[in-house]
Design an enzyme around this catalytic site. Structure first.
Site, short mmCIF file in Angstrom:
data_model
loop_
_atom_site.label_atom_id
_atom_site.label_comp_id
_atom_site.label_asym_id
_atom_site.label_seq_id
_atom_site.Cartn_x
_atom_site.Cartn_y
_atom_site.Cartn_z
N LYS A 235 0.82 -1.21 0.00
CA LYS A 235 0.00 0.00 0.00
C LYS A 235 0.86 1.26 0.00
CE LYS A 235 -4.38 -1.78 1.60
NZ LYS A 235 -5.48 -1.72 2.58
N ARG A 269 -3.51 -10.15 4.91
CA ARG A 269 -4.03 -10.19 3.54
C ARG A 269 -2.94 -9.64 2.62
NH1 ARG A 269 -6.74 -6.78 -0.08
NH2 ARG A 269 -8.34 -7.82 -1.37
#
Length: 288
Positions: A235, A269
């Protein structure tokens, strides 16, 4: 934040998930591999363009040690284009059916905020619903999950993928995230949803500074007595902080995932399953 009903929740956390009869233990951290059936997901390396490619990637992730696979057909990156419900169904249902048929032991999750998509995906073979909106974008979602009786990943977000960046305003991000999640947890529990997983929603209606504050204080989520999922893989908080691109963000991802494990994450995840399993293997040796 209003007081919890039982002090026990401060000390005991649910350690199993009933995935359509398949009991998944959270006694050690689990890995959720990401399968994006989209042309515009934020990380190009995760995009899959055909059912055959998705099945092959699923098999590779399971071989690398994935404990579950998360399949999504709607990109939730900031500013992503809206996708109709029918298009989302057309993307994910055939893939879930194909993976379920080819790899029947695989635990599959559907990444959607739409109740109809969640229901269709579960009927096609999914056993977990992962809702980035935490029930705020489809009022039918909580009732649907309660009827399906599958584990539900409750993520914190404000607004929509198109508007969330304008809503990243907090006086105390960790406390406010916990407060808002607790409201939704209470609704789910009243409906009889038994397996709820919390996701603080890194990158969703949060600045990079908010993300690192949340990561530093992620262990405060334990007060709700529920399993915690961390979605940090590649991210912007990683690659922008390091001044690199997403393709080079694996090392940074491993670093923040290690911190997440130390702060109580039960599920990671990720895009990179093999490296994450190795990280967990080394982390768990420190717990012996």
């Amino acid at each position: 934040m209003p007081p919890l009903n039982s002090k026990d929740k401060l000390f005991h956390k649910k350690s199993t998930l009933n995935c359509c009869g398949n009991i998944l233990s959270l006694s050690t951290p689990q890995v959720m591999g990401i399968l994006n059936i989209t042309p515009d997901s934020f990380y190009a390396g995760s995009r899959l363009s055909s059912t055959a490619e998705a099945v092959a990637r699923a098999e590779a992730m399971l071989t690398d040690g994935a404990d579950m696979l998360d399949i999504g057909g709607y990109s939730s990156r900031p500013g992503a284009d809206d996708v109709s419900e029918q298009e989302e169904l057309d993307r994910v249902v055939p893939v879930i059916e194909a993976i379920h048929n080819a790899l029947p032991e695989a635990i599959l999750s559907i990444d959607t905020f739409r109740a109809n998509v969640a229901a269709a995906a579960v009927h096609a073979g999914a056993a977990i619903v992962n809702d980035i909106s935490g029930g705020n974008l489809d009022e039918a979602m909580f009732g649907t999950v309660a009827k399906l009786q599958v584990p539900y990943i409750l993520m914190h977000m404000r607004g929509t993928p198109q508007t969330m960046t304008t809503l990243a305003k907090y006086d105390d991000v960790a406390t406010e995230v916990i407060d808002e999640l607790q409201v939704q947890v209470a609704k789910l529990q009243r409906l009889g949803v038994k397996d709820i997983i919390l996701d603080p929603g890194f990158g969703f209606a949060k600045s990079i500074e908010h993300n690192f504050e949340l990561l530093r204080r992620m262990d405060e989520l334990r007060i709700l007595g529920l399993p915690i999922l961390a979605g940090l893989s590649r991210k912007s908080m990683v690659y922008k902080s390091l001044g690199i691109n997403q393709a080079d963000a694996l090392t940074g991802t491993i670093a923040v995932n290690t911190i997440a494990l130390m702060k109580g994450a039960d599920i990671l995840r990720v895009h990179d399953v093999k490296e994450t399993k190795q990280t967990i293997q080394l982390y768990t040796k420190t717990l012996l």
